[in-house]
Design a protein around this motif. Structure first.
Motif, PDB file in Angstrom:
ATOM      1  N   UNK A 238      -0.473   8.102   0.249  1.00 19.74           N
ATOM      2  CA  UNK A 238       0.578   7.558   1.130  1.00 19.74           C
ATOM      3  C   UNK A 238      -0.006   6.588   2.154  1.00 19.74           C
ATOM      4  N   UNK A 239       0.827   5.647   2.581  1.00 15.13           N
ATOM      5  CA  UNK A 239       0.361   4.579   3.468  1.00 15.13           C
ATOM      6  C   UNK A 239       0.365   4.972   4.941  1.00 15.13           C
ATOM      7  N   UNK A 240       1.243   5.878   5.348  1.00 13.02           N
ATOM      8  CA  UNK A 240       1.367   6.218   6.766  1.00 13.02           C
ATOM      9  C   UNK A 240       1.198   7.712   6.986  1.00 13.02           C
ATOM     10  N   UNK A 241       0.926   8.079   8.234  1.00 14.74           N
ATOM     11  CA  UNK A 241       0.790   9.490   8.591  1.00 14.74           C
ATOM     12  C   UNK A 241       2.086  10.234   8.318  1.00 14.74           C
ATOM     13  N   UNK A 242       3.210   9.631   8.679  1.00 15.69           N
ATOM     14  CA  UNK A 242       4.503  10.283   8.451  1.00 15.69           C
ATOM     15  C   UNK A 242       4.741  10.536   6.966  1.00 15.69           C
ATOM     16  N   UNK A 243       4.351   9.595   6.107  1.00 16.14           N
ATOM     17  CA  UNK A 243       4.511   9.775   4.663  1.00 16.14           C
ATOM     18  C   UNK A 243       3.613  10.896   4.146  1.00 16.14           C
ATOM     19  N   UNK A 244       2.400  10.989   4.696  1.00 16.95           N
ATOM     20  CA  UNK A 244       1.492  12.075   4.298  1.00 16.95           C
ATOM     21  C   UNK A 244       2.102  13.420   4.657  1.00 16.95           C
ATOM     22  N   UNK A 245       2.608  13.542   5.894  1.00 12.15           N
ATOM     23  CA  UNK A 245       3.190  14.809   6.339  1.00 12.15           C
ATOM     24  C   UNK A 245       4.445  15.146   5.545  1.00 12.15           C
ATOM     25  N   UNK A 246       5.283  14.149   5.292  1.00 14.09           N
ATOM     26  CA  UNK A 246       6.509  14.380   4.514  1.00 14.09           C
ATOM     27  C   UNK A 246       6.169  14.854   3.105  1.00 14.09           C
TER      28      UNK A 246
ATOM     29  N   UNK B 239      12.459  26.240  11.880  1.00 13.80           N
ATOM     30  CA  UNK B 239      11.610  26.315  13.073  1.00 13.80           C
ATOM     31  C   UNK B 239      11.642  25.005  13.841  1.00 13.80           C
ATOM     32  N   UNK B 240      11.695  23.879  13.138  1.00  9.82           N
ATOM     33  CA  UNK B 240      11.686  22.570  13.808  1.00  9.82           C
ATOM     34  C   UNK B 240      12.940  22.365  14.649  1.00  9.82           C
ATOM     35  N   UNK B 241      14.047  22.979  14.253  1.00 13.68           N
ATOM     36  CA  UNK B 241      15.285  22.865  15.030  1.00 13.68           C
ATOM     37  C   UNK B 241      15.182  23.690  16.313  1.00 13.68           C
ATOM     38  N   UNK B 242      14.560  24.854  16.231  1.00 15.97           N
ATOM     39  CA  UNK B 242      14.386  25.691  17.421  1.00 15.97           C
ATOM     40  C   UNK B 242      13.566  24.937  18.466  1.00 15.97           C
ATOM     41  N   UNK B 243      12.507  24.261  18.015  1.00 13.83           N
ATOM     42  CA  UNK B 243      11.670  23.491  18.939  1.00 13.83           C
ATOM     43  C   UNK B 243      10.237  23.474  18.478  1.00 13.83           C
ATOM     44  N   UNK B 244       9.408  22.651  19.130  1.00 12.01           N
ATOM     45  CA  UNK B 244       7.997  22.631  18.742  1.00 12.01           C
ATOM     46  C   UNK B 244       7.370  24.009  18.946  1.00 12.01           C
TER      47      UNK B 244
ATOM     48  N   UNK C 215       4.130  24.211  16.469  1.00 12.45           N
ATOM     49  CA  UNK C 215       3.727  23.237  15.459  1.00 12.45           C
ATOM     50  C   UNK C 215       2.383  22.655  15.878  1.00 12.45           C
ATOM     51  N   UNK C 216       1.468  22.539  14.936  1.00  9.06           N
ATOM     52  CA  UNK C 216       0.122  22.111  15.297  1.00  9.06           C
ATOM     53  C   UNK C 216       0.122  20.742  15.949  1.00  9.06           C
ATOM     54  N   UNK C 217       1.011  19.873  15.546  1.00  7.40           N
ATOM     55  CA  UNK C 217       1.083  18.547  16.146  1.00  7.40           C
ATOM     56  C   UNK C 217       2.543  18.152  16.306  1.00  7.40           C
ATOM     57  N   UNK C 218       2.825  17.409  17.375  1.00  4.89           N
ATOM     58  CA  UNK C 218       4.206  17.000  17.641  1.00  4.89           C
ATOM     59  C   UNK C 218       4.763  16.155  16.500  1.00  4.89           C
ATOM     60  N   UNK C 219       3.916  15.362  15.841  1.00  2.53           N
ATOM     61  CA  UNK C 219       4.409  14.524  14.739  1.00  2.53           C
ATOM     62  C   UNK C 219       4.818  15.386  13.548  1.00  2.53           C
ATOM     63  N   UNK C 220       4.082  16.470  13.306  1.00  2.17           N
ATOM     64  CA  UNK C 220       4.468  17.401  12.239  1.00  2.17           C
ATOM     65  C   UNK C 220       5.856  17.967  12.521  1.00  2.17           C
ATOM     66  N   UNK C 221       6.088  18.331  13.779  1.00 11.34           N
ATOM     67  CA  UNK C 221       7.391  18.850  14.175  1.00 11.34           C
ATOM     68  C   UNK C 221       8.481  17.810  13.942  1.00 11.34           C
ATOM     69  N   UNK C 222       8.219  16.566  14.345  1.00  9.18           N
ATOM     70  CA  UNK C 222       9.218  15.511  14.199  1.00  9.18           C
ATOM     71  C   UNK C 222       9.541  15.227  12.735  1.00  9.18           C
ATOM     72  N   UNK C 223       8.514  15.190  11.889  1.00  6.59           N
ATOM     73  CA  UNK C 223       8.739  14.903  10.471  1.00  6.59           C
ATOM     74  C   UNK C 223       9.533  16.027   9.812  1.00  6.59           C
TER      75      UNK C 223
END
Length: 376
Positions: A167-175, A192-197, A251-259
């Motif tokens: 994948x080209x981006x971090x978000x694509x890797x996580x997805x 869990x992501x809906x509850x919060x980080x 979530x280990x990282x905020x971006x993981x939570x967002x994705x």
């Protein structure tokens, strides 16, 4: 201002306590106080930090804060804090540079236990642009897909470097990593992501009610998600887990939570926010005032406008009582918006009275803020 420091003793109690704690620690040894993710801090928290810095400037105390510049717009309160500290000659900025090719190769070597398949470090460096978190997630993705396997503890690629689908981006890797989870693991991570980080196991369990899953199944799924480095608990020693309570996860990282959150359909998110709000009401009936901001957020996202307005107003009152005026103003503005939604559907006199009260309270807070900024 002098008015705030003399009149609002309740506001300054946390600042005084933190100052005293740091000063006591600095009597025996120099202190380094680290605050991560300042771009998420609200105005009151930043004011507290400023107060502590000013009152400990002559002590052997270093306050180190991290933030992402891309998260700051012109109105962000952190900009004002940085400007004030710079003017007071209390600020030193250090820009963290991305890893170069050599440093990337060293990190890849460490993550793969001392061995690198030929050409892998160069590929990782080119694709990640030296972002350490991206490097870790890309390697985990390659391990998840079986592109990297271990032969007698030595990693090897199963195909040529050029043939790898990376994948080209971090978000694509996580997805991609999230999509490769089992159905149960993915659903748990999304809830869990809906509850919060940071999320509580009991609330997550409440969202599972009616699906026939027992506690042992949930615990096993959470253990799998920890093993795969999506989430952490307080048993895992890290700076992010120090403040976690029993049965809390992060979530280990905020971006993981967002994705994970963005992977949900909007209709599903809306339903899960409503379920989360009701679960919090049911599980913590004695803490509704403490949780007012959180409940307001969930019911706002669920488009339950009446409930959202009530809880946002309660959150505003709590913030107002502690002289967190900026936060109180934001909560009142949100409560007014939610009340307007209710009025569009039902022009009841009770709702009109609520809206009038919220407007009056907001006006009072804005007047207070103007007086405080003007000083004595």
């Amino acid at each position: 201002s002098v008015a705030r420091s003399t009149g609002n003793s309740q506001y300054y109690r946390p600042a005084r306590g933190l100052r005293n704690l740091l000063a006591a620690e600095a009597q025996t040894a120099p202190v380094v106080f680290v605050v991560n993710d300042l771009h998420w801090a609200d105005a009151s928290t930043l004011e507290l930090i400023h107060d502590v810095v000013l009152h400990t400037r002559d002590l052997p105390i270093l306050l180190a804060g991290s933030y992402r510049e891309m998260e700051l717009d012109r109105a962000h309160p952190l900009n004002r804090l940085l400007s004030d500290l710079n003017r007071e000659r209390l600020l030193v900025r250090e820009h963290l540079r991305r890893l170069n090719a050599h440093d990337t190769a060293e990190l890849v070597t460490a993550l793969l236990s001392g061995h690198i398949p030929t050409g892998l470090a160069q590929l990782v460096s080119e694709r990640t642009d030296g972002n350490p978190f991206f490097i870790e997630e890309l390697l985990r993705s390659l391990l998840d897909t079986g592109a990297i396997t271990f032969d007698k503890d030595k990693p090897r690629l199963i195909c040529e470097i050029k043939a790898l689908d990376v994948p080209e981006t971090l978000e694509q890797v996580l997805a991609a990593r999230i999509d490769r989870l089992s159905a149960d693991q993915k659903a748990t991570l999304q809830k869990a992501s809906v509850i919060g980080r940071i999320f509580n196991r009991a609330v997550l369990r409440a969202l599972d009610s009616g699906h026939g899953r027992v506690d042992a199944d949930l615990d096993r799924t959470l253990d799998d998600l920890k093993r795969r480095q999506f989430i952490q608990s307080r048993e895992q020693q890290a700076s992010e887990t120090v403040s976690l309570r029993e049965n809390e996860f992060i979530f280990k990282h905020v971006i993981t939570h967002e994705v994970a959150y963005r992977s949900l359909l909007l209709s599903r998110r809306k339903q899960l926010h409503a379920d989360t709000g009701r679960a919090l009401e049911r599980l913590f009936p004695q803490r509704l005032d403490d949780l007012a901001a959180t409940l307001g957020y969930h019911f706002e996202r669920a488009e339950d406008h009446g409930r959202a307005a009530d809880y946002l107003a309660r959150a505003a009152e709590r913030a107002k009582a502690t002289f967190a005026n900026t936060e109180a103003i934001g909560f009142y503005e949100s409560a007014i918006r939610e009340t307007e939604h209710v009025l569009q559907a039902n022009d009841a006199s009770q709702q009109r009275q609520k809206a009038s009260h919220f407007h009056e309270a907001l006006g009072e807070l804005l007047r207070r803020q103007i007086l405080e900024e003007a000083g004595p």
